[in-house]
Design an enzyme around this catalytic site. Structure first.
Site, PDB file in Angstrom:
ATOM      1  CE  LYS A  38      -4.006   0.190   1.880  1.00  0.00           C
ATOM      2  NZ  LYS A  38      -4.786   0.005   0.638  1.00  0.00           N
ATOM      3  CG  ASN A  41       0.274  -0.383  -4.543  1.00  0.00           C
ATOM      4  OD1 ASN A  41       1.215  -0.763  -5.228  1.00  0.00           O
ATOM      5  ND2 ASN A  41      -0.628  -1.214  -4.053  1.00  0.00           N
ATOM      6  CG  LEU A 207     -19.000   5.651  -0.330  1.00  0.00           C
ATOM      7  CD1 LEU A 207     -20.126   6.610  -0.699  1.00  0.00           C
ATOM      8  CD2 LEU A 207     -19.364   4.844   0.905  1.00  0.00           C
ATOM      9  CB  THR A 234      -5.551  -4.955  -6.832  1.00  0.00           C
ATOM     10  OG1 THR A 234      -6.087  -6.200  -7.273  1.00  0.00           O
ATOM     11  CG2 THR A 234      -4.600  -5.197  -5.683  1.00  0.00           C
ATOM     12  N   GLY A 237      -8.090   1.898  -4.185  1.00  0.00           N
ATOM     13  CA  GLY A 237      -7.991   2.665  -2.950  1.00  0.00           C
ATOM     14  C   GLY A 237      -6.664   3.381  -2.817  1.00  0.00           C
ATOM     15  CG  ASP A 238      -3.119   1.254  -2.330  1.00  0.00           C
ATOM     16  OD1 ASP A 238      -3.479   1.563  -1.186  1.00  0.00           O
ATOM     17  OD2 ASP A 238      -2.713   0.110  -2.626  1.00  0.00           O
TER      18      ASP A 238
END
Length: 298
Positions: A38, A41, A207, A234, A237-238
């Site tokens: 994370k 990324n 969300l 994958t 979010g990062d």
């Protein structure tokens, strides 16, 4: 300058047509080793958009560690604060099925990142316009870094994943927190509306394809996402976190920054691999222009 403190992993990615039941063996469709973690990324997401990014973390003295350091350098991320240790480089086993993912992380060298490493990088942190953190490193190291940032008056964007490593006492000292719905419920309970109101302009709940929510001090704000066909979620979010940090450092308002981050995340899911689809600044603005045209036509 943005500094990222966090994990650097090699992702071991398996694609499958069916998800195995307990005790069942199946044949997978594909296997790849892909740079991830994370922290890494989010560093690359911000760097691709044009930020000056420095990474603080640990890798093993092994081939994975060497490869990951090289990849960061190729993405124009500064790596002088990455330490090589005797513990193997961290890995994430990512299982992809039906446009979704399940992830098992083995921290490895990431859990060798100590407060002493943060102290050694103190000058880098003090010069930063923002520090991005996640929770794939020891909690004591996270706590030390947050304390140092507070003393230096440097904003902290904390992505609380995995949620089990979060300490609610950090809320007072961080500037932004970006849990997804599951993480938000695990940390703060199910009363989401009250939690958002408790932390106005600080908690941005992501969300997925529906965008993100926060409370601006007077009203609940929903910034919609951009609907697209997902190939691999994958790194979404990062990408959101790296893009959010970029936009905030560039002086965008929170509403503008969340919108920008949603667009960046929508682009990231259209290609395979956590880092594979992370967009350039030009790609984000091109999509934003397209979105605006659709809004005018509506």
């Amino acid at each position: 300058m943005i500094t990222v403190i966090g994990s650097i992993n090699m992702d071991l990615v398996v694609q499958m047509g069916v998800f195995p039941k307990q005790g069942e063996t199946i044949l997978g469709k594909d296997f790849q080793t892909i740079p991830g973690g994370k922290g890494s990324n989010q560093a690359i997401a911000a760097a691709r958009l044009g930020s000056d990014v420095t990474m603080i973390g640990c890798v093993g003295s092994d081939s994975f560690g060497e490869t990951l350091r090289t990849v960061l350098q190729q993405e124009h991320v500064q790596t002088e604060a990455i330490t090589s240790v005797s513990v193997p480089t961290g890995i994430a086993n990512i299982l992809l099925y039906n446009n979704d993912n399940r992830i098992i992380v083995v921290p490895g060298a990431n859990y060798e990142l100590k407060p002493s490493h943060i102290e050694a990088a103190k000058e880098i942190i003090q010069k930063s316009q923002m520090v991005i953190m996640q929770l794939e490193i020891p909690m004591e190291t996270t706590a030390y870094a947050i304390k140092l940032c507070k003393e230096a008056n440097v904003p902290v964007l904390l992505n609380p994943a995995p949620a089990a490593n979060f300490d609610v006492q950090w809320m007072e000292d961080i500037t932004y927190i970006t849990p997804n719905e599951t993480e938000c419920a695990e940390i703060f309970g199910d009363a989401i509306e009250q939690v958002l109101e408790k932390y106005p302009n600080k908690m941005i709940m992501t969300l997925g394809s529906d965008g993100a929510r926060y409370f601006d001090g007077e009203y609940p704000i929903h910034v919609p996402g951009y609907l697209t066909r997902a190939v691999d979620t994958t790194g979404a979010g990062d990408t959101f976190n790296g893009a959010l940090a970029y936009a905030l450092v560039e002086g965008q308002s929170l509403d503008q920054a969340v919108y920008f981050a949603n667009i960046a995340a929508s682009l990231s899911v259209e290609k395979f691999g956590a880092q594979g689809g992370m967009p350039t600044l030009g790609a984000v603005y091109a999509r934003m222009a397209g979105v605006e045209e659709k809004r005018e036509d509506a």
